[in-house]
Enzyme design. Structure first.
Site, PDB file in Angstrom:
ATOM      1  N   ASP A  62       0.827  -1.205   0.000  1.00  0.00           N
ATOM      2  CA  ASP A  62       0.000   0.000   0.000  1.00  0.00           C
ATOM      3  C   ASP A  62       0.863   1.257   0.000  1.00  0.00           C
ATOM      4  O   ASP A  62       2.096   1.194   0.032  1.00  0.00           O
ATOM      5  CB  ASP A  62      -1.041  -0.053   1.131  1.00  0.00           C
ATOM      6  CG  ASP A  62      -0.441   0.089   2.521  1.00  0.00           C
ATOM      7  OD1 ASP A  62       0.693   0.596   2.660  1.00  0.00           O
ATOM      8  OD2 ASP A  62      -1.124  -0.305   3.493  1.00  0.00           O
ATOM      9  N   SER A 102      -7.669 -18.874  -5.175  1.00  0.00           N
ATOM     10  CA  SER A 102      -6.614 -17.876  -5.384  1.00  0.00           C
ATOM     11  C   SER A 102      -7.074 -16.714  -6.251  1.00  0.00           C
ATOM     12  O   SER A 102      -8.036 -16.813  -7.000  1.00  0.00           O
ATOM     13  CB  SER A 102      -5.402 -18.516  -6.048  1.00  0.00           C
ATOM     14  OG  SER A 102      -4.791 -19.408  -5.171  1.00  0.00           O
ATOM     15  N   TRP A 116       2.007 -30.256  -3.675  1.00  0.00           N
ATOM     16  CA  TRP A 116       0.714 -30.924  -3.510  1.00  0.00           C
ATOM     17  C   TRP A 116       0.845 -32.430  -3.294  1.00  0.00           C
ATOM     18  O   TRP A 116      -0.080 -33.074  -2.803  1.00  0.00           O
ATOM     19  CB  TRP A 116      -0.188 -30.657  -4.722  1.00  0.00           C
ATOM     20  CG  TRP A 116      -0.902 -29.341  -4.643  1.00  0.00           C
ATOM     21  CD1 TRP A 116      -0.735 -28.248  -5.447  1.00  0.00           C
ATOM     22  CD2 TRP A 116      -1.922 -28.971  -3.697  1.00  0.00           C
ATOM     23  NE1 TRP A 116      -1.574 -27.229  -5.063  1.00  0.00           N
ATOM     24  CE2 TRP A 116      -2.323 -27.648  -3.998  1.00  0.00           C
ATOM     25  CE3 TRP A 116      -2.537 -29.629  -2.630  1.00  0.00           C
ATOM     26  CZ2 TRP A 116      -3.305 -26.975  -3.264  1.00  0.00           C
ATOM     27  CZ3 TRP A 116      -3.517 -28.955  -1.904  1.00  0.00           C
ATOM     28  CH2 TRP A 116      -3.886 -27.648  -2.233  1.00  0.00           C
ATOM     29  N   ARG A 149      -9.639 -20.499 -13.308  1.00  0.00           N
ATOM     30  CA  ARG A 149      -9.316 -19.937 -11.989  1.00  0.00           C
ATOM     31  C   ARG A 149      -8.020 -19.124 -11.918  1.00  0.00           C
ATOM     32  O   ARG A 149      -7.264 -19.062 -12.861  1.00  0.00           O
ATOM     33  CB  ARG A 149      -9.258 -21.060 -10.952  1.00  0.00           C
ATOM     34  CG  ARG A 149      -8.220 -22.131 -11.193  1.00  0.00           C
ATOM     35  CD  ARG A 149      -8.252 -23.178 -10.072  1.00  0.00           C
ATOM     36  NE  ARG A 149      -7.396 -24.314 -10.376  1.00  0.00           N
ATOM     37  CZ  ARG A 149      -7.806 -25.419 -10.999  1.00  0.00           C
ATOM     38  NH1 ARG A 149      -9.061 -25.539 -11.408  1.00  0.00           N
ATOM     39  NH2 ARG A 149      -6.959 -26.389 -11.242  1.00  0.00           N
TER      40      ARG A 149
END
Ligand SMILES: *[C@@H]1O[C@H](CO)[C@@H](O)[C@H](O)[C@H]1NC(C)=O
Ligand SMILES: *[C@@H]1O[C@H](CO)[C@@H](O)[C@H](O)[C@H]1NC(C)=O
Ligand SMILES: *[C@@H]1O[C@H](CO)[C@@H](O)[C@H](O)[C@H]1NC(C)=O
Ligand SMILES: *[C@@H]1O[C@H](CO)[C@@H](O)[C@H](O)[C@H]1NC(C)=O
Ligand SMILES: *[C@@H]1O[C@H](CO)[C@@H](O)[C@H](O)[C@H]1NC(C)=O
Ligand SMILES: *[C@@H]1O[C@H](CO)[C@@H](O)[C@H](O)[C@H]1NC(C)=O
Ligand SMILES: *[C@@H]1O[C@H](CO)[C@@H](O)[C@H](O)[C@H]1NC(C)=O
Ligand SMILES: *[C@@H]1O[C@H](CO)[C@@H](O)[C@H](O)[C@H]1NC(C)=O
Ligand SMILES: *[C@@H]1O[C@H](CO)[C@@H](O)[C@H](O)[C@H]1NC(C)=O
Ligand SMILES: *[C@@H]1O[C@H](CO)[C@@H](O)[C@H](O)[C@H]1NC(C)=O
Ligand SMILES: *[C@@H]1O[C@H](CO)[C@@H](O)[C@H](O)[C@H]1NC(C)=O
Ligand SMILES: *[C@@H]1O[C@H](CO)[C@@H](O)[C@H](O)[C@H]1NC(C)=O
Length: 509
Positions: free
Chosen positions: A4, A56, A266, A123
């Site tokens: 930011d 995500s 994974w 996705r």
């Protein structure tokens, strides 16, 4: 992830508040001023129902009110994420009026409905601002089609298909988490551009070493099309626990871009022995250290994305040992008293002068004096240089997919400064290695039954013109001072949203 206007880094992560395995995905949230010391924040985005998962995505700052949702503020944050249901995956957005802590979902979600051959396979949107066309650009995966779709938008709400980047590099069985970013080229020569675009694509399963890994292609982007410079796929890591790296939004392109990846695979992430069955009992999975990136022209390989640990000075505690002329010697460091259990070491083999001088080996071994278990690695100088890593001599986790050994081969750079360099960050259950300042990197989790407490660095057989310069530092503990009497760092206990939440714990390192 975004940074930011006050320089505060925001990291949202895939978080299951109700179990120690993946599932029931929420967006967890943490913030940091230095990228190492993190504060747990409240869960940022909750699923809308029991069958939804918030998968995500990415976040941007809509400083110019392009969405029309931020009339009176320049710090409006827009999250763009996948909503997963058994029927389909869509891209949704949510608005934050408080700088990224809480989000209000857009009432007309989704902003993108599935295309592709399978509605459940669409996705991981990554959105950036493309200055030349004053447009938002999204890269999103059609995983089983091996396609990265590129969409453009003026307001983050209405998206127009611009192009598809299809079937490049390694495919594995799925493309996931595309990321793209403009990266500066260090010391670009005449005729060479000062910037290239990196299209990073994570694949799972189907990595060369099994399971998941990230690759990137370098090329050009003109606002609608990514055109690779060549057909070469490059990997971000030579071990197998670095997946789905994301770049922070909001870092100017003339500075080194910063990424953080998920440090697991994974193939075994849901069963590693850092957590039990009960929520709050340990943790599963960690992030890599933050990596700074620029592009460097390497012999034969050409442009390569350098990955080095950024801001490490923020966590260096103190120097434990150093020797600038180790020669063919050995340095022992007992670090059993280091509270964090974490070290940083550097080893430079200097005084090299061409291929005839590439002699000898350098090794490091982090071992447990109680059990003899170890994690080791090193450099083999003949044959240019091979870097290797062995996590197999640890006994806390047995799994046929938990590959033991990794290596990477480099060429001696005659235009360099006559050195090979290896540095490493060794935490209690993860090691990250950086060769030649990050020309190659390896990320590897490991699970000894007893803590590692001794580091041995040694060089043998170096050319008479060469020596080794080594140093070892302890690292500060970034979570310990946040822990309660049970050595647990509690996240916020959150009662909003649609899930019943219990406390969570974070790794103490
Ligand atoms: C909980 O969240 C609030 C607001 O997001 C934050 O100020 C606070 O530091 C957090 N507490 C912990 C223990 O992380
Ligand atoms: C905001 O507006 C300025 C001035 O028109 C422009 O240069 C900049 O690219 C815009 N940035 C975003 C994120 O909208
Ligand atoms: C932000 O956009 C909204 C909708 O277009 C508009 O009503 C408002 O005036 C804008 N605010 C500013 C400061 O541009
Ligand atoms: C924006 O600021 C103006 C001027 O202070 C005020 O009149 C208006 O109500 C504000 N709009 C919103 C949505 O807060
Ligand atoms: C991109 O590929 C997807 C998946 O195969 C397909 O549905 C879509 O129509 C393509 N879009 C463009 C712009 O070619
Ligand atoms: C770029 O060039 C400068 C000046 O010659 C040098 O100090 C620096 O090490 C070079 N960077 C790389 C990555 O080679
Ligand atoms: C962007 O590149 C594509 C592919 O090379 C080309 O077809 C398109 O015209 C280019 N767009 C612009 C605005 O230059
Ligand atoms: C050491 O390196 C020099 C310079 O490359 C070379 O001439 C010499 O033969 C090497 N020494 C050995 C023992 O290989
Ligand atoms: C490093 O380890 C390798 C493999 O075990 C061994 O061959 C070599 O001699 C070792 N080198 C040093 C400097 O200990
Ligand atoms: C290291 O060992 C090699 C081979 O035994 C030898 O040639 C070299 O001189 C030694 N270097 C030092 C600094 O002792
Ligand atoms: C290793 O080389 C790097 C790059 O030149 C330097 O910054 C660092 O201080 C060196 N470390 C040691 C232990 O000599
Ligand atoms: C520590 O754990 C025990 C057993 O689970 C629990 O009763 C106690 O409340 C915990 N202490 C804190 C500070 O959370």
């Amino acid at each position: 992830m975004f940074v930011d206007a006050n320089g505060l880094y925001h990291l949202y992560y895939q978080y299951n508040p109700t179990a120690n395995v993946a599932g029931n995905q929420h967006w967890g949230h943490a913030t940091s001023g230095d990228l190492f010391t993190w504060t747990n924040q409240q869960i940022a985005i909750f699923p809308g129902s029991a069958v939804e998962g918030v998968f995500s995505g990415s976040a941007v700052i809509d400083a110019n009110n392009t969405s029309g949702m931020f009339p009176n503020q320049t710090n409006g944050v827009v999250a763009i994420y996948t909503i997963n249901t058994p029927q389909r995956q869509t891209q949704d957005i949510a608005f934050s009026y408080d700088g990224g802590y809480t989000f209000k979902k857009y009432e007309n979600n989704p902003v993108l409905s599935p295309g592709g051959t399978n509605p459940t396979q669409f996705r991981d949107p990554k959105v950036i601002w493309y200055q030349p066309t004053q447009s938002w650009v999204m890269a999103v995966a059609y995983p089983v089609d091996f396609v990265v779709g590129i969409f453009t938008s003026t307001n983050l709400i209405d998206w127009t298909p611009a192009s598809n980047f299809s079937r490049y590099g390694l495919s594995g069985l799925q493309y996931e988490c595309p990321n793209f970013v403009e990266i500066r080229v260090e010391n670009a020569t005449n005729g060479e551009s000062n910037f290239r675009w990196a299209m990073m694509i994570s694949i799972n399963p189907g990595a060369p070493l099994g399971g998941s890994i990230s690759q990137y292609l370098l090329g050009d982007f003109n606002g609608t099309h990514f055109v690779p410079d060549d057909a070469i796929t490059r990997l971000t890591d030579f071990a197998k626990d670095n997946y789905a790296g994301q770049f922070f939004y909001g870092i100017p392109s003339d500075q080194d871009q910063i990424s953080i990846a998920w440090a697991s695979n994974w193939q075994y992430t849901n069963v590693v022995p850092t957590a039990g069955q009960v929520v709050g009992d340990g943790f599963r999975s960690v992030m890599t250290v933050p990596r700074g990136h620029y592009l460097k022209d390497l012999p034969r390989q050409g442009l390569t994305m350098v990955s080095y640990p950024v801001n490490l000075d923020k966590v260096i505690d103190r120097e434990l040992a150093a020797n600038s002329s180790l020669g063919n010697g050995t340095l022992f460091v007992d670090y059993s008293q280091v509270e964090s259990g974490a070290l940083y070491f550097e080893a430079n083999i200097t005084g090299l002068s061409g291929s005839d001088s590439l002699k000898g080996t350098f090794n490091f071994t982090a071992l447990s004096s109680a059990s003899g278990e170890s994690v080791s690695g090193g450099m083999i100088l003949p044959a240019d240089s091979i870097v290797w890593l062995n996590r197999g001599k640890t006994n806390g986790f047995e799994n046929p997919l938990f590959t033991d050994k990794f290596s990477y081969g480099a060429l001696y750079n005659p235009n360099g400064d006559g050195a090979f360099r290896l540095s490493g960050i060794i935490d209690r259950s993860i090691i990250e290695l950086f060769f030649n300042g990050g020309e190659a990197a390896a990320t590897s989790v490991f699970f000894p039954t007893r803590p590692l407490d001794t580091l041995v660095l040694s060089a043998r057989g170096l050319n008479e013109t060469a020596t080794a310069s080594v140093a070892v530092w302890s690292l500060k503990a970034s979570w310990m001072n946040q822990a309660d009497s049970n050595d647990t760092v509690l996240g916020n206990v959150t009662t909003s949203g649609n899930s019943t939440l219990s406390k969570r714990s974070m790794e103490l390192f």
